[in-house]
Scaffold this motif. Sequence first.
Motif, mmCIF file in Angstrom:
data_model
loop_
_atom_site.group_PDB
_atom_site.id
_atom_site.type_symbol
_atom_site.label_atom_id
_atom_site.label_comp_id
_atom_site.label_asym_id
_atom_site.label_seq_id
_atom_site.Cartn_x
_atom_site.Cartn_y
_atom_site.Cartn_z
ATOM 1 N N ARG A 164 6.733 6.500 4.977
ATOM 2 C CA ARG A 164 7.776 5.044 4.531
ATOM 3 C C ARG A 164 8.152 4.748 5.810
ATOM 4 O O ARG A 164 8.443 3.831 6.438
ATOM 5 C CB ARG A 164 8.059 5.231 3.744
ATOM 6 C CG ARG A 164 8.941 4.120 2.702
ATOM 7 C CD ARG A 164 8.676 2.470 3.012
ATOM 8 N NE ARG A 164 8.584 2.322 1.570
ATOM 9 C CZ ARG A 164 8.104 2.328 0.625
ATOM 10 N NH1 ARG A 164 9.791 1.751 -0.070
ATOM 11 N NH2 ARG A 164 7.338 1.628 -0.059
ATOM 12 N N LYS A 301 -1.648 4.157 0.604
ATOM 13 C CA LYS A 301 0.308 3.379 1.373
ATOM 14 C C LYS A 301 1.129 4.647 -0.030
ATOM 15 O O LYS A 301 1.754 3.411 -0.240
ATOM 16 C CB LYS A 301 0.682 2.398 1.458
ATOM 17 C CG LYS A 301 -0.820 1.845 2.225
ATOM 18 C CD LYS A 301 0.638 0.747 3.182
ATOM 19 C CE LYS A 301 -0.837 -0.416 4.286
ATOM 20 N NZ LYS A 301 -1.626 0.820 4.637
ATOM 21 N N ILE A 303 4.562 6.921 -0.145
ATOM 22 C CA ILE A 303 5.485 7.213 0.911
ATOM 23 C C ILE A 303 4.864 8.405 0.436
ATOM 24 O O ILE A 303 6.109 8.832 1.881
ATOM 25 C CB ILE A 303 6.704 6.222 -0.374
ATOM 26 C CG1 ILE A 303 7.006 6.934 -1.164
ATOM 27 C CG2 ILE A 303 7.014 5.100 -0.177
ATOM 28 C CD1 ILE A 303 8.575 7.304 -1.704
#
Length: 1022
Positions: A164, A301, A303
């Motif tokens: 991230r 996606k 982190i």
Amino acid sequence: MGARRTDVLADILRPVLERRLKSDIRGDVRFDRFTRGRYATDASHYQIMPLGVVAPRTMEDAARAIEIAREEGVSVLPRGGGTSQCGQTVNASLVIDCSKYLNRILELDAENRRCVVEPGIVLDDLNRALKPHGLWFPVDISTASRATIGGMTGNNSCGARSLRYGNTRENVISVNALLADGRSATFGPASPSLTEFAATPQMHALASDLLALGAREADEIKARFPKVQRRVGGYNLDALLPGRNDLNLAHILIGSEGTLGFTTQVELKLAPLLGRRAVGACHFGRFYDAMDAAQHIVRLKPIGVELIDRTMIELAREIAIFRPTLDQFVRGEPDAILLVEFGEEDQDENLRRLKQLGELMGDLGYAWKNDGAKKGGVVEILDPALQAAITEVRTSGLNIMMSMKEEGKPVSFVEDCAVPLEHLAEYTSRLTAVFEKHGTRGTWYAHAGAGCLHVRPVLNLRLEKDVKAMRAIAEDAFAMVREYKGSHSGEHGDGIVRSEFHEFMFGERLVRAFEEVKTRFDPAGLFNPGKIVHAPKFDDRTNFRFKPDYRGEDIATKLDWSAWPGSGGGFQGAVEMCNNNGACRKIEGGVMCPSYRVTRDERDVTRGRANSLRLAVTGQLGPDALTSDDMLETMKLCVSCKACRRECPTGVDMARMKIEVLAARAARFGFSLRDRLIGWLPRYAPYAARLPWLMNARNVLPGAAWLSEQVAGLSARRSLPRWRADVFDDATGDSLPLKGGGRGSKFDQNETPTRHASRVDLPFSGGGEERVSGTERRQVVLFADTFNRYFERENLDDAIAVLTAAGYTVHVAQPDDGKKRPLCCGRTFLSVGAVDEARAEAERTLAALKPFIDKGVPVIGLEPSCILSFRDEVPALVKSEDVKTLARLALTFEEFLAREHKAGRLDLKLQPMKQRALVHGHCHQKSFEAFGPVQTVLKLVPGLSVEIIESSCCGMAGAFGYGSETIDVSLAMGELSLLPAVRKASDDAIIVADGTSCRHQIHDGTGRDAVHVARVLAGCLD
Ligand SMILES: Cc1cc2nc3c(=O)[nH]c(=O)nc-3n(C[C@H](O)[C@H](O)[C@H](O)COP(=O)(O)OP(=O)(O)OC[C@H]3O[C@@H](n4cnc5c(N)ncnc54)[C@H](O)[C@@H]3O)c2cc1C
Ligand code: SF4
Ligand code: SF4
């Protein structure tokens, strides 16, 4: 200026350098062998003695120190927490330690989410200061509790959430640095035309040259720089590529490992704190499949995607503080777990992705009902407390691995290679085959999502054959990484370990370009020479911690160290357990290491002590180093709190090691008057107690306290414990009617011990349980320690009252050798190194307790440090089966009650108490997991609100707080958190502390009286 001057040259240079530094700068200037030894290692396997160490108080002092070094022709090594794993923080240089004083936040602009800090600030300290503003510096590395921003910038450190936030490089706006020519310069965002440097021609010229180099080498950089996010090797030439619209000259300094300049300020980009998160623990039946799945998982996606493998799970399960956490999220016996973390602002979104993760695992063929490789699925973790506990296990990954006691240890050299995710599975299985080919194995953990996996093969670097294996493994591993177009240096930096391989990985042309950068910044090699460029061979054993002539000295030790290898009966192996990871340098949380928390001096931290001991027992600090004044100084502020025993990830037990040092010193120099007054207390106490008025005169007669300081080194600022006439006597003064033996009775082996037709369960598991019958009351034996016996007998009286009220028959342990002197655990003798005397006391007590031990009767004590010594030091003093049994039977008062309560056997009627209890845990309680029961037991009181004081050591620590040379540190330790918390407490709050010394410190520091738990319970008896 060479990377390493010969020792002869260094010996000539040192005195001049030291003299000049001492005269010109404020701060610590230390050139003694012990200090240099403490700075000769980082968390790698290298060791190079520095010339000297400076901890400057101000940046001006740092600048002056660098100037003097330059004038004297010696190199400079900037240092933060010294936690680097690749040898970048060791050199034959003048070390400049930024962590002690250069650690301020200079500017905080919360609105624009930026701040400016000095390089020595520790990441956790910074984040604590940012938290009230809803911000953090999001490069969340495992060593956050001790790594400094200067060190993170030096290494371009990478956190678990780099997916991230990126690495340090992506989160630094600008860097101010002192350059080799003495100038100070700011490196930050710049335009390609470099107009911002118009007023600073030298900086303009430097920047232009760098950009010209970037342009010249553009093709090579594009072709040879790995395209993975985790690439920290070499200098960041990719930052100099033409056509970048995000040109930032700071990037050339980031990851430069102190080789280009000395960082004086770092401007950081901050991020809003993470909110609620959702974590999925993906279970895999086969390691390979976990690696293969990573490339699919990152598409959701997350982190972070962090790996823990089977070995790590098994090792962590062996560690008491981690086991409960694993029990909560590990299902069955997976071969690997990927911890997948979603951290979007909207928790619903996180939950949605967590659900998708479950579906993905299903699509990949995993189900809990399967057998073998495809048995698996996702355990959802939404409780923030459990998430934090799992992070704790994960970030301790390396340390968990390093807890192996044998000579072979997991060695860091191929440990953070990063490959593109599509090759991760194949890479890891090929590397495993390489390890096997060389007769070793590795344990995998860390950042699967970033393709950067940590793995350390187990090697014994004392052996030439293992050093050869290390090279062979490195060459094979790096060849594979190159084949996959990965990065051989993906997180921890280059140092000595990886710099040699730059040419193989980046090619000759780029390495010449790296050299050009170094020369342009630092032509004379002032800053950390031999790192990144012109590095020595990584397997040159003369740079190792275990050099070819590394040997343990023939030393005589007094305690049992047989669990470890090496000289001194294993003492050498025990001190070698410290791998310099620096966990003992944390400033908050837990207890370790209280002396460092006050002084912030490397000498006063567990690591500094362990390093001094290792160098001493291997003859590297000259003759008789173990018994020298320098060693005594090193140990002086260790309060023997035993926190390191529990909190040091490799279990370095400095309190026990200190006993050896004191014993060795006493064997050489004898005992001082103060040692005798403290150590021999149990021996003279029976006589002293007959003349309490005389003994107490020291506290009241004018000048007496002063005299005690002059003669015996007992601080005049401390009152001594008050002697009293009505001491606790085992054999007389029964104030409580007891049935079935009771106080004053000796345990008669022929007598049936209880009349209950019930089992007497031994504490903890493990043997010795026996069925006793024929009595109505359970038997316990109370061990009346010296402190409570002579100074606070009401604690013993109250403990007896509580135990009796709960239906137990309380025996008081008494000597069986015909002498009247009460029993003693040997604790006070150990505290001054009188080990033989302590052993004699322990053996005497053991003999007296034998009938109880044989019957499996719990032995209960009130003073934590005394009763817990039966679990800790006594088994290291005396070898017998009885000692082992006693170690299992010995319980603190609260441990016993909590255990009985849990078993449903505690019948204790307590009146409600509508009050607040503020509880301070004794360090030894915490070290032996015996503090939880204190809270459990206090919560048995209806209405009592129990609050824990988040404290480290109280600072009194037995006799430590009385010493005229240690009283200031003692008080400062108390002031860290305990004493302010007590002062803040309302008048009607009860302050609870089980330790005699803790109560004394609380009284001296706040004027308030703290009480033992036994007193609280007795006050509530029906
Ligand atoms: C158990 C363990 C876990 C780790 N986990 C991680 C992890 O998750 N991620 C990660 O990236 N790293 C990790 N590391 C490596 C290390 O902790 C980090 O790189 C950390 O940022 C180093 O900080 P430090 O303050 O200890 O630096 P040091 O080791 O003191 O210094 C690092 C480098 O920076 C240079 N330096 C320091 N101060 C200055 C200054 N003022 N000016 C110029 N140069 C300077 C030094 O010369 C040195 O080359 C781990 C290490 C250990 C032992
Ligand atoms: S003493 Fe323990 S915690 Fe401290 S550096 Fe050494 S191994 Fe780490
Ligand atoms: S016993 Fe306590 S004071 Fe001593 S080194 Fe360990 S943590 Fe530090």
